[in-house]
Write an enzyme that holds these catalytic residues in place. Structure first.
Site, PDB file in Angstrom:
ATOM      1  N   LYS A  83       0.857  -1.200   0.000  1.00  0.00           N
ATOM      2  CA  LYS A  83       0.000   0.000   0.000  1.00  0.00           C
ATOM      3  C   LYS A  83       0.893   1.251   0.000  1.00  0.00           C
ATOM      4  O   LYS A  83       0.696   2.163  -0.781  1.00  0.00           O
ATOM      5  CB  LYS A  83      -0.877   0.013   1.242  1.00  0.00           C
ATOM      6  CG  LYS A  83      -1.538   1.358   1.547  1.00  0.00           C
ATOM      7  CD  LYS A  83      -2.461   1.325   2.757  1.00  0.00           C
ATOM      8  CE  LYS A  83      -1.770   1.588   4.033  1.00  0.00           C
ATOM      9  NZ  LYS A  83      -1.506   2.991   4.386  1.00  0.00           N
ATOM     10  N   ASN A  84       1.893   1.266   0.888  1.00  0.00           N
ATOM     11  CA  ASN A  84       2.664   2.505   1.094  1.00  0.00           C
ATOM     12  C   ASN A  84       3.718   2.762   0.033  1.00  0.00           C
ATOM     13  O   ASN A  84       4.332   3.828   0.037  1.00  0.00           O
ATOM     14  CB  ASN A  84       3.271   2.504   2.502  1.00  0.00           C
ATOM     15  CG  ASN A  84       2.189   2.643   3.562  1.00  0.00           C
ATOM     16  OD1 ASN A  84       1.033   2.965   3.258  1.00  0.00           O
ATOM     17  ND2 ASN A  84       2.536   2.364   4.808  1.00  0.00           N
ATOM     18  N   CYS A  98      -5.966  11.990  11.958  1.00  0.00           N
ATOM     19  CA  CYS A  98      -6.699  10.714  11.943  1.00  0.00           C
ATOM     20  C   CYS A  98      -6.584  10.139  13.360  1.00  0.00           C
ATOM     21  O   CYS A  98      -6.106  10.785  14.282  1.00  0.00           O
ATOM     22  CB  CYS A  98      -6.092   9.771  10.904  1.00  0.00           C
ATOM     23  SG  CYS A  98      -4.449   9.228  11.367  1.00  0.00           S
ATOM     24  N   ARG A 140      -1.105  14.348  12.446  1.00  0.00           N
ATOM     25  CA  ARG A 140      -0.565  14.202  11.078  1.00  0.00           C
ATOM     26  C   ARG A 140      -0.303  15.558  10.395  1.00  0.00           C
ATOM     27  O   ARG A 140      -0.862  15.879   9.379  1.00  0.00           O
ATOM     28  CB  ARG A 140      -1.500  13.349  10.219  1.00  0.00           C
ATOM     29  CG  ARG A 140      -1.971  12.057  10.856  1.00  0.00           C
ATOM     30  CD  ARG A 140      -0.882  11.044  11.156  1.00  0.00           C
ATOM     31  NE  ARG A 140      -0.275  10.474   9.980  1.00  0.00           N
ATOM     32  CZ  ARG A 140      -0.757   9.409   9.325  1.00  0.00           C
ATOM     33  NH1 ARG A 140      -1.878   8.871   9.702  1.00  0.00           N
ATOM     34  NH2 ARG A 140      -0.135   8.927   8.276  1.00  0.00           N
ATOM     35  N   ASP A 151       4.011   0.840  12.252  1.00  0.00           N
ATOM     36  CA  ASP A 151       2.782   0.222  11.731  1.00  0.00           C
ATOM     37  C   ASP A 151       2.554  -1.173  12.279  1.00  0.00           C
ATOM     38  O   ASP A 151       1.434  -1.667  12.270  1.00  0.00           O
ATOM     39  CB  ASP A 151       2.808   0.174  10.201  1.00  0.00           C
ATOM     40  CG  ASP A 151       2.752   1.556   9.599  1.00  0.00           C
ATOM     41  OD1 ASP A 151       3.054   1.695   8.393  1.00  0.00           O
ATOM     42  OD2 ASP A 151       2.434   2.501  10.339  1.00  0.00           O
ATOM     43  N   ARG A 153      -8.957  -0.475   4.038  1.00  0.00           N
ATOM     44  CA  ARG A 153      -8.135   0.546   3.380  1.00  0.00           C
ATOM     45  C   ARG A 153      -6.757   0.003   3.063  1.00  0.00           C
ATOM     46  O   ARG A 153      -6.134   0.413   2.085  1.00  0.00           O
ATOM     47  CB  ARG A 153      -7.984   1.763   4.312  1.00  0.00           C
ATOM     48  CG  ARG A 153      -9.217   2.599   4.466  1.00  0.00           C
ATOM     49  CD  ARG A 153      -8.887   3.830   5.260  1.00  0.00           C
ATOM     50  NE  ARG A 153      -7.605   4.372   4.826  1.00  0.00           N
ATOM     51  CZ  ARG A 153      -6.888   5.230   5.549  1.00  0.00           C
ATOM     52  NH1 ARG A 153      -7.322   5.606   6.719  1.00  0.00           N
ATOM     53  NH2 ARG A 153      -5.738   5.689   5.113  1.00  0.00           N
TER      54      ARG A 153
HETATM   55  C1  EPZ Z   1       3.815   7.046   6.279  1.00  0.00           C
HETATM   56  O1  EPZ Z   1       2.980   8.043   6.838  1.00  0.00           O
HETATM   57  C2  EPZ Z   1       2.936   5.799   6.179  1.00  0.00           C
HETATM   58  N1  EPZ Z   1       1.808   6.064   5.293  1.00  0.00           N
HETATM   59  C3  EPZ Z   1       2.433   5.408   7.570  1.00  0.00           C
HETATM   60  O2  EPZ Z   1       1.677   4.208   7.426  1.00  0.00           O
HETATM   61  C4  EPZ Z   1       3.650   5.133   8.452  1.00  0.00           C
HETATM   62  O3  EPZ Z   1       3.207   4.836   9.762  1.00  0.00           O
HETATM   63  C5  EPZ Z   1       4.540   6.385   8.501  1.00  0.00           C
HETATM   64  O4  EPZ Z   1       4.931   6.757   7.154  1.00  0.00           O
HETATM   65  C6  EPZ Z   1       5.804   6.156   9.312  1.00  0.00           C
HETATM   66  O5  EPZ Z   1       6.517   5.086   8.787  1.00  0.00           O
HETATM   67  C7  EPZ Z   1       1.998   6.031   3.960  1.00  0.00           C
HETATM   68  O6  EPZ Z   1       3.095   5.815   3.479  1.00  0.00           O
HETATM   69  C8  EPZ Z   1       0.784   6.275   3.100  1.00  0.00           C
HETATM   70  P1  EPZ Z   1       5.664  10.492   8.485  1.00  0.00           P
HETATM   71  P2  EPZ Z   1       3.491   9.592   6.883  1.00  0.00           P
HETATM   72  O7  EPZ Z   1       5.540  11.741   7.680  1.00  0.00           O
HETATM   73  O8  EPZ Z   1       4.247   9.894   5.667  1.00  0.00           O
HETATM   74  C9  EPZ Z   1       5.366  13.698  11.971  1.00  0.00           C
HETATM   75  C10 EPZ Z   1      -0.167   2.781   7.725  1.00  0.00           C
HETATM   76  O9  EPZ Z   1      -0.695   2.266   8.728  1.00  0.00           O
HETATM   77  N2  EPZ Z   1       5.307  14.697  10.883  1.00  0.00           N
HETATM   78  O10 EPZ Z   1       6.923   9.704   8.428  1.00  0.00           O
HETATM   79  O11 EPZ Z   1       2.328  10.435   7.244  1.00  0.00           O
HETATM   80  C11 EPZ Z   1       4.069  12.909  12.028  1.00  0.00           C
HETATM   81  O12 EPZ Z   1       3.095  13.616  12.783  1.00  0.00           O
HETATM   82  C12 EPZ Z   1       0.284   4.234   7.781  1.00  0.00           C
HETATM   83  O13 EPZ Z   1       0.043   2.192   6.633  1.00  0.00           O
HETATM   84  C13 EPZ Z   1       5.372  16.035  11.222  1.00  0.00           C
HETATM   85  O14 EPZ Z   1       5.466  16.402  12.390  1.00  0.00           O
HETATM   86  O15 EPZ Z   1       4.475   9.506   8.142  1.00  0.00           O
HETATM   87  C14 EPZ Z   1       4.501  11.634  12.691  1.00  0.00           C
HETATM   88  O16 EPZ Z   1       4.520  11.832  14.096  1.00  0.00           O
HETATM   89  C15 EPZ Z   1       0.019   4.881   9.128  1.00  0.00           C
HETATM   90  N3  EPZ Z   1       5.300  16.956  10.216  1.00  0.00           N
HETATM   91  C16 EPZ Z   1       5.919  11.431  12.184  1.00  0.00           C
HETATM   92  O17 EPZ Z   1       6.348  12.713  11.683  1.00  0.00           O
HETATM   93  C17 EPZ Z   1       5.206  16.595   8.897  1.00  0.00           C
HETATM   94  O18 EPZ Z   1       5.172  17.484   8.021  1.00  0.00           O
HETATM   95  C18 EPZ Z   1       6.037  10.392  11.067  1.00  0.00           C
HETATM   96  O19 EPZ Z   1       5.275  10.853   9.994  1.00  0.00           O
HETATM   97  C19 EPZ Z   1       5.139  15.214   8.582  1.00  0.00           C
HETATM   98  C20 EPZ Z   1       5.200  14.279   9.587  1.00  0.00           C
END
Ligand code: EPZ
Length: 418
Positions: free
Chosen positions: A22-23, A116, A121, A304, A396
């Site tokens: 998915k990711n 969410c 996020r 995850d 999803r």
């Molecule tokens: C990706 O989400 C994945 N989703 C998530 O999988 C996964 O948990 C996550 O990466 C971490 O590995 C997809 O790829 C579609 P991040 P993403 O930006 O990109 C903070 C699942 O279950 N952050 O690495 O949203 C954020 O709040 C999903 O398949 C900021 O503060 O993750 C979080 O605490 C859930 N500011 C941390 O960084 C930003 O601008 C990690 O977020 C962006 C992120």
């Protein structure tokens, strides 16, 4: 909507295959619009998040053909640069489509994706670093508007190795004559898959999989065919299902090094793991023991799989300490597992689990994608009949989870209407 009805207490035996990731699919689908050509993708998981992403691409003017796990995108006639708000709300990770639209059209409008169940996020890392490479951002209206005349050659450093921010910055920088270097970049395998796809299309992305990624802008891209990598989180989910039922299973189509921190922890609990080139065997021949987990960016333990592994730990002898260092609200699922007899307490970012001998069945309400999957695994473990409802989250991210679990010998059926 439907529920899963699970008759638990059976050891899983058998083998099954993992679907495409998915990711990895979501950013690669977004990237397909940059070329203005035709992209053929194989091994795309047939899941809700992919269907919503395809709906957004259609709304933008792309021609889409989907035959189960094969998707063809012709982005030649795409003209729109506004990501529909209602679809943005449904799929917050569609924010990475913004980077792809910016690359091709030099402007994009989208609404705040919103939070969410697992956290707020934010997208500050996306926007702050867009600005650093010369993209003008107007956040004063209902939509966020991004536009640029020229992307500037820049070295940027991410405050946190955000997966989404890394992907968005790569996509925004694909075309032009600039050179962007991203330091403290995310190193997840999905970033590597995205870079392989982009380079197959004629882009120049170097260093994916390390924490320093360099993108050299190009002027044209070409038609491309590409097979999506296997889903490492689904692979981990199925292996933990084998562990929590004390079974003996084989999961095919896995890239073992994608989940090595999870395999290490499964062995630490007492599971026996054997690897082959693209499969993992797991068997349980003794009482499993408590272990400690710390979620970290890749190559650390993946957030995850924290809910799934924590659910396993509720029946492992001893006390486990789980620290969730990525998302601020990812322990919500445990309240439902506690209704099955699990002993757990939450102290801020730490979950403390005292293993019990067994869980009992219950009617459960899933709270989010991975939390819902955790409840399915708890149902497989508990003797008696467990119902997991509100599966809108689960569909999803998992393609035919019930079918795969049945291939492993589970007694699980889908019941429409609840
Ligand atoms: C990706 O989400 C994945 N989703 C998530 O999988 C996964 O948990 C996550 O990466 C971490 O590995 C997809 O790829 C579609 P991040 P993403 O930006 O990109 C903070 C699942 O279950 N952050 O690495 O949203 C954020 O709040 C999903 O398949 C900021 O503060 O993750 C979080 O605490 C859930 N500011 C941390 O960084 C930003 O601008 C990690 O977020 C962006 C992120």
């Amino acid at each position: 909507m439907y529920s899963y009805i699970i008759k638990g207490g059976k050891k899983l035996h058998g083998e099954t295959f993992v679907s495409g990731s998915k990711n990895a699919s979501l950013p690669i689908l977004a990237a397909s619009i940059i070329s203005g050509k035709t992209t053929k993708l194989y091994n795309v998981p047939d899941i809700e998040d992919v269907r919503i992403t395809l709906q957004i691409l259609r709304e933008l003017g792309c021609k889409i053909k989907k035959e189960k796990n094969k998707v063809t995108i012709n982005s030649r006639y795409m003209t729109k640069t506004v990501i529909p708000e209602n679809l943005m709300r449904k799929l917050r990770s569609s924010v990475i489509i913004a980077g792809a639209i910016i690359a091709r059209f030099k402007n994009v409008q989208f609404s705040y994706p919103g939070g969410c169940d697992i956290g707020s996020r934010p997208i500050n890392l996306h926007l702050e670093n867009f600005k650093k490479i010369g993209i003008k951002i107007d956040e004063n209206t209902r939509y966020i508007e991004c536009k640029y005349d020229k992307i500037e050659t820049k070295n940027i450093v991410l405050d946190f190795p955000s997966v989404g921010a890394t992907e968005n910055l790569i996509l925004a920088s694909i075309l032009g004559n600039q050179e962007i270097t991203i330091s403290n970049a995310a190193m997840e395998p999905e970033i590597v898959d995205l870079a392989c796809f982009l380079n197959r299309m004629g882009a120049k992305v170097y260093g994916a999989g390390t924490n320093i990624i360099k993108i050299k802008g190009v002027t044209t891209l070409k038609n491309v065919s590409y097979k999506i990598m296997p889903d490492r989180i689904e692979a981990g989910t199925l292996l933990i299902a084998g562990a929590i039922t004390g079974g003996m299973i084989k999961i095919n189509g896995v890239i073992p090094e994608h989940i090595s921190p999870v395999l290490d922890k499964l062995e630490e609990t007492g599971c026996e793991i054997k690897l082959s080139k693209n499969a993992v065997y797991l068997s349980v021949n003794k009482k499993l023991k408590a272990v400690n987990i710390k979620t970290m960016p890749y190559p650390g333990f993946p957030t995850d799989l924290q809910p799934l592994f924590s659910t396993l730990l509720t029946i492992c002898e001893g006390t486990s300490i789980i620290s969730e260092n990525i998302f601020e609200n990812r322990f919500k699922f445990i309240q439902e597992i506690q209704r099955m007899g699990a002993k757990a307490t939450i102290e801020g970012k730490t979950l403390i689990i005292k293993g019990v001998k067994k869980l009992h069945s219950a009617d459960l309400e899933s709270t989010d994608l991975r939390g819902g999957a955790s409840m399915v695994l708890a149902g497989l473990c508990a003797k008696g009949t467990t119902k997991v409802s509100n599966l809108k989250y689960l569909i999803r991210g998992y393609e035919n989870l019930d079918i795969k679990l049945r291939e492993l010998g589970a007694d699980i059926i889908r019941k429409e209407g609840e």
